[in-house]
Every structure is written in C-alpha cells, then in structure tokens.
Scaffold this active site. Structure first.
Site, PDB file in Angstrom:
ATOM      1  N   GLY A 102     115.687  30.408  31.352  1.00 39.69           N
ATOM      2  CA  GLY A 102     115.965  28.979  31.470  1.00 39.69           C
ATOM      3  C   GLY A 102     115.170  28.047  30.596  1.00 39.69           C
TER       4      GLY A 102
ATOM      5  N   PRO B 103     114.579  35.382  29.496  1.00 36.56           N
ATOM      6  CA  PRO B 103     115.008  34.333  28.575  1.00 36.56           C
ATOM      7  C   PRO B 103     116.193  34.773  27.720  1.00 36.56           C
ATOM      8  CG  PRO B 103     113.040  35.408  27.734  1.00 36.56           C
ATOM      9  CD  PRO B 103     113.350  36.062  29.052  1.00 36.56           C
TER      10      PRO B 103
ATOM     11  N   ARG C 197     130.482  24.919  23.182  1.00 35.21           N
ATOM     12  CA  ARG C 197     129.455  24.146  23.897  1.00 35.21           C
ATOM     13  C   ARG C 197     129.664  22.625  23.831  1.00 35.21           C
ATOM     14  NH1 ARG C 197     124.736  24.031  23.399  1.00 35.21           N
ATOM     15  NH2 ARG C 197     124.209  24.258  25.583  1.00 35.21           N
TER      16      ARG C 197
ATOM     17  N   TYR D 139     130.108  21.234  27.528  1.00 36.77           N
ATOM     18  CA  TYR D 139     128.906  20.622  28.129  1.00 36.77           C
ATOM     19  C   TYR D 139     128.494  19.330  27.427  1.00 36.77           C
ATOM     20  CZ  TYR D 139     128.351  25.665  29.109  1.00 36.77           C
ATOM     21  OH  TYR D 139     128.549  26.973  29.459  1.00 36.77           O
TER      22      TYR D 139
ATOM     23  N   CYS E 166     144.516  22.017  18.630  1.00 37.12           N
ATOM     24  CA  CYS E 166     145.375  20.905  19.040  1.00 37.12           C
ATOM     25  C   CYS E 166     144.948  20.242  20.334  1.00 37.12           C
ATOM     26  CB  CYS E 166     146.794  21.435  19.198  1.00 37.12           C
ATOM     27  SG  CYS E 166     147.285  22.361  17.775  1.00 37.12           S
TER      28      CYS E 166
ATOM     29  N   TYR F 214     124.979  31.526  23.345  1.00 34.71           N
ATOM     30  CA  TYR F 214     126.183  30.998  23.977  1.00 34.71           C
ATOM     31  C   TYR F 214     127.155  30.446  22.924  1.00 34.71           C
ATOM     32  CZ  TYR F 214     122.923  31.501  27.818  1.00 34.71           C
ATOM     33  OH  TYR F 214     121.994  32.018  28.696  1.00 34.71           O
TER      34      TYR F 214
END
Ligand code: LLP
Length: 421
Positions: free
Chosen positions: A239, A276, A314, A318, A346, A375
C-alpha cells in the site's frame, strides 16, 4: 527514483533509447527498467533489515514472468491472489515457501491447487473460507499454515476504490471479532495458525493510517498470545504510495515505512512480511505511445494517441494522473500549448489528461506515460478489439520483448464458432 532519463535529446530506459525499442516493437507498448525494479525491491528489503522479514511482491501490480523472475532472483517472496498468479509464481521458479496466498474469495479449486503445490501461508479472509480450507487440507492429508486477515477499521485516506481497511469494505474479519475467530481456527485440525494479516489500502501517502492499523495488530498479537495462540508471523500488507506528479510532495520513503514498522511491531519478535506492489513496479515502467493526430477543436486541442483506456485504464477508472512527457526532449525554448490527451476508443472516458501542457507534437511523435509500471499492463484489455499491449524489459544496454503484441488473427482466432453457425 527511476532509470528513465534524457540523453542527447532522447528519452532512454537505462542505456537504451526508447526510439530504438519503438523501431522494433511499435507502439503502444510498456517498457520496464530492471535497475528500477531491483532498486525498489532492495529499498524495502533494506528498510526491514535487522528484523526477520520477507518482502512479498504483490504481483497483481505487474505479473509478467520476466518481472517475477527478476525480483525472485533477489530473494523476493510473492503475494498471489488467484490460481493464475500462483501458477505464474511457480512457473517463474519462485520456491513455494516464498509464496503467500491472499484474496477475498478463494475457490476450492484454487485451494486444492495451492495445497497440492505448497505454500508459505494462506491469508484467510472469512470464517466460511477457513472451514473450507481446513476440509480441503484434511482431504489432502496436509496441515496448512494460515494467518487471518483482520479489518482494523482504519481510514487509509486514499481513493475510495482502493481503500480496504474500513469496516464497510469487504476485506478481512472485523478486528473486534478476531479473538472468537482465532479460537475457532485453533480448533481446526488441518490449519496451523501462524499469524495475523492486515492490508488497509493502496496508494497511501501518509504513514499514520499504517501506524494506526499496525498498533491494533500489535495489541491483537498480545491478546491472542494470551489466549494461547503461537502468533509468530505478521503480514502487514502493501500500500505504500508513489509520487505520480513530479515535484509534488512525495509520499514517505520505504526507509521511513520500515522504521515505523519496527517501532510498531518490532518488540513482538515476529517474522514480518510486507506485500508492496505499486512502489516496486510503478515507477519502473512507462507506457509509450505515438501521436496519431493533433485535432484542433472548438476552444480545445486534442492530442489523439494510439494508446487508449484499454491499455492504461487508471485515468478512466480512478481519475488517476500519469505525467506525459515527450520521448524527444523539447528544446529549451519550445513553446508549450494546452491539450486534452485522448485515445482512439469510442467513449469520452478514454481521456488520459485534460488541459495538459506539452510542446507542439505532430503525427508520429512519441510520448511516455510515467509511473505506468504498476496496474498498467495487467489491467489492459482488448476493448474495441485492440490487441493486448506488448511489454519490453530493459537491462543495461539490452532489451527484450517479454510479451509480444498479438496479431489481429491471433486475437480473433481465440473465438470459436458453435456448430450451428
Ligand atoms: N496486498 C493486498 C492484499 C492487496 O490487496 C494489494 C493491492 C497489495 C498487497 C498491493 O498494494 P500496493 O503496494 O500495490 O499498493 N488497481 C489499483 C490498485 C489496486 C490495489 C489492490 N490491492 C490502481 O491502479 O491504483
């Protein structure tokens, strides 16, 4: 720190010009730096020196075999969350006593797989899972080491979609119920309760939420020991965040994170694991893309790239920011203009950045998205029938394609036609 810098006006990954990689592989593509991956792993490993520990890379961040092998060679353990990730770790040669199996919904097929194959420990997330795992282990005549993931009800102060440590989140068992659940676990004959697991979220930029959670885990350790459990291992999750915007205040360093861990749980004499992902892989990877068009709209200029939300989701998912820089270093006096940087998919959500200041680029110019190693490729899809984005690993002055770009035929030929068509 990373190993992507300009030399003679061109962005390099270690000692390789990105333009040379693009000439061979095309765009879009992901490029990773071995030196950065290794550096980041070592930062964590060093941060925990002096206590018994294992850094288990959360391979969900970037799970290419070459990346796993690179980290495993340094002694990394792996945090896996599916049968697929477990298989990736095994295929990359990671010893099973360095594989931790996490995840909120392990299926019985996955349990069978890891019980047969071997595992360092399973991080159990619920009572039904615990009972099922015990039965599965019994069937195989084995005793499986487990920790139980507790939910400490701590606000990680991160994006809601990646916060996991509040009571309303689906993860772990409420810490208030932990003593009862451990008592049940202690009675299950095919489970060996070795410790406690916690993970409160991702992209944390402050140590305080970690410290709060770890303090609760330390208190729980003492309570459980008093209840007769031999708590000897703490999995403290992953994290720790990374700086996505250069020049902004950077999140705490692994060194400070390690010092905090020692402060909060060091006195317990437990073996410590951390998981991690982002900090190891994030700034070790770039997404490289070409400009297709510069489109002048009404009051807005759009830079249309050949990378899209299917390659790096991403920003769409987010509202994440990734710095976008040109591969050819702009002249010192280059004029900057404001663009919306978008992909060709699109939907309006396929926007990487709005009002982004870049010098004028034209068709064929290359740009790099920073901090895209974690990610990024793992969350890519074939939406709009765009083939999965390839990956390249650089080491010194060498580079290798570690996942080729599928041809359109390869992509389409995975479909099968039913007999009635
Ligand atoms: N351990 C567990 C149990 C996890 O669930 C995660 C991440 C990690 C470790 C690694 O966390 P890290 O060190 O990478 O923050 N796709 C999102 C991030 C999802 C993180 C999920 N769990 C993103 O792109 O921001």
């Amino acid at each position: 720190m990373d190993h992507f810098t300009y030399h003679n006006g061109v962005l390099y990954a270690e000692n390789v010009a990105l333009s040379d990689i693009v000439a061979k592989v095309g765009t879009p593509l992901y490029v990773y730096s071995t030196a950065t991956l290794e550096r980041h792993f070592r930062l964590f490993d060093d941060a925990l020196s002096g206590i018994d520990h294992l850094v288990c890379y959360a391979m969900k961040a970037a799970s290419n075999q070459a990346i796993i092998k690179t980290l495993a060679a340094l002694g990394a353990g792996m945090d896996v969350v599916s049968g697929g990730e477990y298989m990736r770790a095994i295929k990359a040669g990671v010893p099973t006593d360095r594989i931790v199996f996490s995840g909120v919904g392990k299926t019985h097929q996955e349990m069978d797989m890891i019980i047969q194959g071997g595992v360092r420990q399973v991080n159990v997330e619920s009572e039904p899972e615990m009972v099922l795992l015990d039965k599965a282990a019994q069937r195989h005549g084995k005793k499986i080491p487990i920790t139980i993931r507790v939910n400490p009800d701590v606000d990680a102060k991160t994006h809601a979609k990646i916060a996991t440590g509040k009571s309303e989140n689906k993860f772990g068992i409420p810490i208030a119920k932990a003593r009862d659940v451990y008592a049940t676990a202690g009675r299950l004959k095919s489970l060996d309760v070795v410790g406690i697991d916690v993970h409160i979220g991702s992209q944390l930029t402050d140590l305080e939420p970690f410290a709060l959670a770890y303090r609760k885990v330390a208190e729980l350790t003492e309570m459980l020991r008093a209840d007769g459990h031999d708590i000897r291992r703490l999995d403290l999750g992953g994290g720790l965040g990374i700086p996505y915007v250069r020049g902004n205040q950077a999140p705490p360093l692994p060194e400070d994170y390690g010092a905090m861990i020692k402060r909060e749980v060091g006195h317990l004499g437990c073996e410590v694991e951390i998981e991690p992902g982002r900090l190891i892989a994030g700034n070790a990877g770039l997404l490289i893309s070409s400009v297709i068009y510069l489109k002048e709209g009404e009051g807005r200029n759009f830079l249309i790239l050949d990378a899209a939300m299917n390659d790096l989701i991403r920003p769409a998912l987010y509202e994440a920011h990734h710095d976008i820089i040109p591969v050819k270093e702009p002249a010192a006096d280059a004029k900057y203009e404001i663009f919306d940087v978008v992909g060709p998919v699109c939907e309006t959500g396929d926007t990487f950045a709005r009002n982004c200041a870049l010098h004028r680029l034209t068709n064929g110019d290359l740009v790099a998205f920073r901090s895209a190693g974690a990610y990024g490729a793992v969350m890519a899809s074939e939406y709009n029938s765009r083939p999965l984005v390839p990956e390249v690993l650089v080491k010194g002055d060498q580079f290798a394609v570690i996942r080729p770009r599928p041809t359109l035929e390869e992509m389409i030929n995975r479909d099968t036609i039913p007999p009635w068509l």
